[in-house]
Write an enzyme that holds these catalytic residues in place. Structure first.
Site, mmCIF file in Angstrom:
data_model
loop_
_atom_site.group_PDB
_atom_site.id
_atom_site.type_symbol
_atom_site.label_atom_id
_atom_site.label_comp_id
_atom_site.label_asym_id
_atom_site.label_seq_id
_atom_site.Cartn_x
_atom_site.Cartn_y
_atom_site.Cartn_z
ATOM 1 N N ASP A 345 0.850 -1.191 0.000
ATOM 2 C CA ASP A 345 0.000 0.000 0.000
ATOM 3 C C ASP A 345 0.887 1.243 0.000
ATOM 4 O O ASP A 345 2.106 1.156 0.189
ATOM 5 C CB ASP A 345 -0.888 -0.042 1.261
ATOM 6 C CG ASP A 345 -2.071 0.908 1.193
ATOM 7 O OD1 ASP A 345 -2.424 1.351 0.085
ATOM 8 O OD2 ASP A 345 -2.650 1.201 2.251
ATOM 9 N N GLU A 348 2.421 4.824 -4.276
ATOM 10 C CA GLU A 348 2.342 5.665 -5.483
ATOM 11 C C GLU A 348 3.677 6.357 -5.832
ATOM 12 O O GLU A 348 3.881 6.588 -7.046
ATOM 13 C CB GLU A 348 1.234 6.717 -5.314
ATOM 14 C CG GLU A 348 -0.167 6.161 -5.331
ATOM 15 C CD GLU A 348 -0.507 5.334 -4.087
ATOM 16 O OE1 GLU A 348 -1.200 4.316 -4.238
ATOM 17 O OE2 GLU A 348 -0.057 5.700 -2.989
ATOM 18 N N ASP A 421 -9.118 3.600 -2.344
ATOM 19 C CA ASP A 421 -9.981 4.052 -1.242
ATOM 20 C C ASP A 421 -11.279 4.665 -1.770
ATOM 21 O O ASP A 421 -11.414 5.886 -1.900
ATOM 22 C CB ASP A 421 -9.224 5.063 -0.371
ATOM 23 C CG ASP A 421 -8.036 4.425 0.332
ATOM 24 O OD1 ASP A 421 -8.026 3.198 0.470
ATOM 25 O OD2 ASP A 421 -7.125 5.166 0.742
#
Length: 735
Positions: A345, A348, A421
């Site tokens: 997670d 990015e 999300d």
């Protein structure tokens, strides 16, 4: 220096026939299927098929513009855009399935509670499919810098793609079918390896389940409620101060025992790992990374630092092969403890306050060097690559399960993904349906959404409709934020609990079909979810359909996407379809109205299909498979179906230790034949098939299998013909 691609591994070179012809005004390179025209005066490039139909043409010559601030060049390509031309793919952009009229960009972004039409999101997949007058082609713009795509937004007669740096390297991928384009894209960028069979089950996640007593309470409740589940996730609170590769011993005193006990009850444990490593000389991961100089640095040689969950952090440079090898080895203790999967997670990469890394961060880029402008979009992919490759070494011959939030083209070789999300709203249910179809068209087959929405509060109806859609997502996981009410399948009481159980059980019944569809993706490059436009691309009305899709090519699904909806319109592609819930036969090629009470969704099986089925289990492998049910849906034309079987958890399939079965079904008004062929070296332990023949238009008087008469068969009250056969039969005739 040659450019370098993380998306395209080194391809095997093979001889290809082509001709080069010089005309007065152009060069033409021809292959057996297409022509590439290069205009001499301005390097204007166009492509045509063998009927001399132009499929793609430059509207202006390719060009460059100097990037004064950073050095290097912006690169641009502009092509003509036909009046009815439509565009699909480009990852999971949160907008309509058809991208015509949109202007979008690729820059991996932590987009918490993203909205409709928000752009960019978590991944960058610079691949799109054009469809014009029934003919498709693809463009794969293999450039990792921030990239932009204009699908007739600024000028309806032009479509453009450009990037803030790098080379203008793109692949034209010829169709003429959309399926051909996607398969060829997979030849370039690879397919997903076969997942462990348990990964196709239902998964339960929350930020966060802790302490250990809470984890055990949740898993026990699944078994008490008789709701199947295979995966339980531990979010960041399992760690000591959010330090990766550590455990909070206050919450989890003996993780090895807990994971072992969960495994004995059929649960695989998946843990989260983020890229931010806390700056702490007493923390062994930071100490090792610092000593080995594995963390990213800025242009003036300062370490790149930013704040994420642990506080002040430094970040490994996953574009360095030495760093990837080091990172993969860090999972050794987790593997020894019995962890079965890893969730990457925040990759990015996300940084609190700043959003992401500064542009001047330097990356090794597998020896090709570059700033963060070049490496940003591949950072998450290289992180999950390091994770997957490390787990594969450590787990010996067991298949790792990985999931990532960020990625670039080719990430499917290493990981599954989810859409990030999202929000507990009907709009996001509709959006998730589109996003998963788009991901599948974009080469990322193993995808899903946070069932129920990550943020916000779903009511029982929304959660149940999401479970129904998730039943037909390749990846099925419920997940929610820590500031929301808990949402397990039983959280909303009856009738929702029973309906959720019914659909999760359906998921487990269909696992052999889902697994076989995964094999078709892995081996042949087929997408798993297929929008209606991929079924019938010659029908212009399908260019804008985005609710219906097929899972593989045999099961058509249309989720219910609005509250209180008691019926809805569904389009069925041409051919005969069986309504799953009562086996009514319906002729396709038009819209029909389907009742949608809360306990059903529109679900159809293509005539001629052979749909394999397992008994319901509480988790994959709970019971020995004693026989496989084959549901055969009669058709009066020939249809092929596949069944793939192997050990379900090893890489033996790479040495041909698998079984690929092909069933050919042919029917007419007096006879039905089923022919089975097999390829591979695997031997399943069960001995028999149990056939359910559905929709037979005649009364069965005589049945033979491989020339021998079968006398033991029955016809049920709902007119199914039932019989059992040995699994290795070759030819079944019913007349």
């Amino acid at each position: 220096m040659d450019d370098f691609s993380y998306a395209v591994p080194k391809l095997a070179h093979k001889a290809t026939y082509f001709e080069l012809t010089e005309w007065e005004d152009e060069y033409c390179v021809s292959t057996p299927v297409l022509n590439c025209h290069v205009r001499k005066k301005d390097f204007f490039i166009s492509f045509s098929d063998k009927q001399d139909k132009i499929t793609s043409a430059d509207a202006a010559p390719m060009h460059w513009e100097e990037n004064v601030e950073f050095g290097g060049y912006y690169v641009f390509c502009t092509k003509t855009c036909a009046t009815q031309e439509s565009f699909f793919g480009l990852d999971d952009k949160p907008t309509e399935l058809n991208l015509r009229g949109k202007r979008l960009q690729n820059w991996n972004t932590d987009a918490y509670s993203f909205a409709w039409n928000q752009d960019p999101l978590y991944r960058s997949i610079p691949f799109y499919i054009s469809l014009n007058e029934g003919t498709a082609h693809g463009i794969f713009f293999d450039n990792t810098f921030r990239a932009h795509f204009d699908f007739g937004a600024e000028d309806a007669t032009k479509t453009s793609f450009w990037a803030d740096g790098g080379e203008l390297q793109y692949y034209y991928i010829h169709g003429p079918h959309m399926m051909d384009v996607v398969k060829s894209y997979h030849v370039l960028t690879g397919t997903h390896p076969m997942p462990p069979l348990w990964a196709l089950g239902y998964h339960q996640c929350r930020w966060s389940y802790y302490p250990e007593a809470k984890v055990r309470k949740i898993t026990n409740s699944f078994r008490e409620n008789k709701i199947p589940c295979d995966g339980i996730y531990l979010d960041i609170d399992y760690m000591d101060g959010y330090r990766c590769f550590t455990w909070n011993r206050k919450y989890f005193a003996d993780p090895k025992k807990m994971i072992k006990d969960l495994a004995a009850d059929g649960f695989k444990t998946v843990v989260i790992i983020d890229p931010g490593i806390r700056v702490d000389d007493n923390y062994w991961v930071f100490k090792e990374g610092k000593e080995k100089r594995h963390f990213c640095r800025r242009s003036d040689d300062y370490f790149m630092e930013g704040h994420v969950w642990p506080g002040r952090c430094q970040f490994p440079d996953f574009t360095n092969p030495d760093v990837r090898e080091w990172w993969g080895g860090l999972f050794d203790e987790l593997v020894q403890l019995g962890v079965a999967g890893v969730w990457n997670d925040m990759n990015e990469p996300a940084v609190f306050g700043a959003g992401t890394f500064p542009d001047d961060v330097r990356h090794q880029y597998d020896g090709y060097r570059g700033s963060h402008r070049k490496a940003h979009n591949v950072y998450g992919m290289q992180m999950v690559r390091a994770t997957y490759e490390g787990l594969r070494k450590l787990m010996k011959n067991k298949r790792p399960f990985t999931i990532t939030r960020a990625g670039y083209s080719g990430v499917q070789r290493f990981s599954s993904v989810w859409t990030g999300d999202n929000v507990a709203s009907w709009e996001h249910l509709k959006l998730g349906n589109i996003q998963c179809q788009r991901l599948s068209m974009s080469g990322i087959a193993f995808c899903g959404t946070d069932i129920g929405g990550f943020s916000g509060e779903p009511d029982g109806e929304l959660f149940t409709r999401w479970i129904q859609m998730g039943t037909f997502s390749p990846f099925m996981r419920a997940h929610s934020a820590g500031d929301t009410k808990e949402r397990e399948p039983w959280s909303f009481g009856e009738p929702f609990t029973s309906i959720n159980r019914k659909f999760i059980e359906l998921r487990y019944k269909l696992i052999p079909y889902l697994y076989s569809t995964f094999w078709e993706h892995h081996r042949y490059g087929f997408p798993i979810l297929r929008p209606v436009v991929m079924q019938e691309q010659e029908e212009v009305s399908n260019y804008f359909r985005q609710d219906e899709f097929t899972y593989g090519d045999k099961i058509l699904v249309c989720p219910v996407l609005a509250p209180g909806q008691t019926s809805r319109k569904v389009y069925l592609p041409k051919g005969k379809w069986y309504y799953y819930w009562n086996n009514e036969v319906i002729e396709g090629g038009e819209e029909i109205k389907v009742p949608t009470p809360l306990d059903t969704i529109p679900l159809f099986i293509k005539a001629g299909s052979v749909i394999p089925e397992y008994p319901v289990m509480q988790y994959v492998g709970e019971k020995e498979i004693e026989e496989v049910i084959l549901n055969v849906y009669f058709s009066d034309y020939e249809v092929n179906s596949f069944l793939f079987e192997d050990y379900g958890e090893t890489f033996a399939y790479e040495q041909d230790i698998y079984l690929e079965k092909k069933f050919v079904v042919r029917g007419n008004s007096r006879e039905l034949t089923i022919h089975q062929t097999m390829e591979g070296l695997y031997t399943p332990r069960y001995e028999n098939y149990e056939f359910n023949i559905i929709g037979l238009p005649f009364k069965a008087m005589r049945i033979t299998a491989d020339g021998k008469e079968v006398k033991d068969f029955t016809v049920t009250r709902d007119k199914k013909l039932k019989l059992k056969l040995r699994k290795n039969f070759k030819h079944l005739v019913i007349s």
